[in-house]
Design a protein around this motif. Structure first.
Motif, short mmCIF file in Angstrom:
data_model
loop_
_atom_site.label_atom_id
_atom_site.label_comp_id
_atom_site.label_asym_id
_atom_site.label_seq_id
_atom_site.Cartn_x
_atom_site.Cartn_y
_atom_site.Cartn_z
N GLY A 6 3.05 15.15 -0.01
CA GLY A 6 3.98 14.58 -0.98
C GLY A 6 3.59 14.91 -2.40
O GLY A 6 4.43 15.24 -3.23
N LEU A 7 2.27 14.87 -2.69
CA LEU A 7 1.81 15.17 -4.04
C LEU A 7 2.03 16.64 -4.38
O LEU A 7 2.47 16.97 -5.48
CB LEU A 7 0.35 14.78 -4.23
N SER A 51 8.50 5.70 1.47
CA SER A 51 8.21 7.13 1.31
C SER A 51 9.35 7.93 1.92
O SER A 51 9.92 7.53 2.93
CB SER A 51 6.90 7.52 2.02
N THR A 52 9.63 9.07 1.33
CA THR A 52 10.63 9.96 1.90
C THR A 52 10.03 10.64 3.13
O THR A 52 8.84 10.55 3.39
CB THR A 52 11.06 11.04 0.88
N ASN A 57 6.71 9.31 -2.84
CA ASN A 57 6.87 7.88 -3.08
C ASN A 57 6.50 7.57 -4.53
O ASN A 57 6.02 8.43 -5.26
CB ASN A 57 6.04 7.06 -2.09
N ILE A 58 6.75 6.35 -4.92
CA ILE A 58 6.50 5.94 -6.30
C ILE A 58 5.02 6.07 -6.65
O ILE A 58 4.66 6.50 -7.74
CB ILE A 58 7.02 4.51 -6.55
N HIS A 59 4.14 5.71 -5.71
CA HIS A 59 2.70 5.80 -5.99
C HIS A 59 2.28 7.22 -6.33
O HIS A 59 1.46 7.43 -7.23
CB HIS A 59 1.88 5.28 -4.80
N LEU A 60 2.82 8.21 -5.61
CA LEU A 60 2.47 9.60 -5.92
C LEU A 60 2.99 10.00 -7.29
O LEU A 60 2.31 10.72 -8.02
CB LEU A 60 3.03 10.54 -4.85
N GLY A 61 4.19 9.55 -7.62
CA GLY A 61 4.72 9.85 -8.95
C GLY A 61 3.86 9.26 -10.05
O GLY A 61 3.56 9.93 -11.04
#
Length: 139
Positions: A6-7, A51-52, A57-61
């Motif tokens: 994701g990151l 998470s998609t 997800n918001i945490h990765l953003g």
């Protein structure tokens, strides 16, 4: 072919997206702060746990933008063409992200940033001026 995390996906998106924007830092901070506002509004669902399918997800953003808010000289993309010197300020994503992930670094950085900004562009782009009002007793 290696499946990206994701990151990795967020970094890839940002490198493309930021190169085509006049104010990429402002827009990323505004987008992430706005995304964090969904948590207080949608009480039956915790958007911070969503998470998609590909791991975004918001945490990765938040973890992506945090180091640049902490030290904007490390920003690897083009600087915002306007108001670069006005950022960062006490962005709501640091409060909501810090509380939802129990991350004291986010909360400490938020406390160290300017909360008494007067620039009209900064005020206009602050999705929530008083985010403490959005915090309930049950996090």
């Amino acid at each position: 072919m290696k499946k990206s995390s994701g990151l990795d996906s967020i970094i890839d998106f940002c490198s493309k997206w930021c190169s085509s924007r006049e104010k990429p830092v402002l827009f990323l901070i505004l987008f992430i702060s706005g995304s964090c506002l969904g948590r207080p509004l949608v009480l039956e669902d915790n958007l911070f746990s969503y998470s998609t399918h590909d791991g975004k997800n918001i945490h990765l953003g938040i973890s992506f933008i945090y180091p640049f808010v902490k030290d904007k000289s490390t920003w690897p993309y083009a600087k915002d063409v306007m108001y670069w010197e006005e950022w960062p300020v006490r962005h709501p994503f640091l409060l909501f992200g810090g509380l939802n992930s129990n991350n004291d670094q986010y909360l400490s950085l938020r406390q160290s940033l300017n909360a008494d900004f007067s620039n009209s562009e900064v005020i206009r782009n602050m999705p929530v001026r008083y985010p403490l009002l959005w915090i309930s007793g049950s996090n």
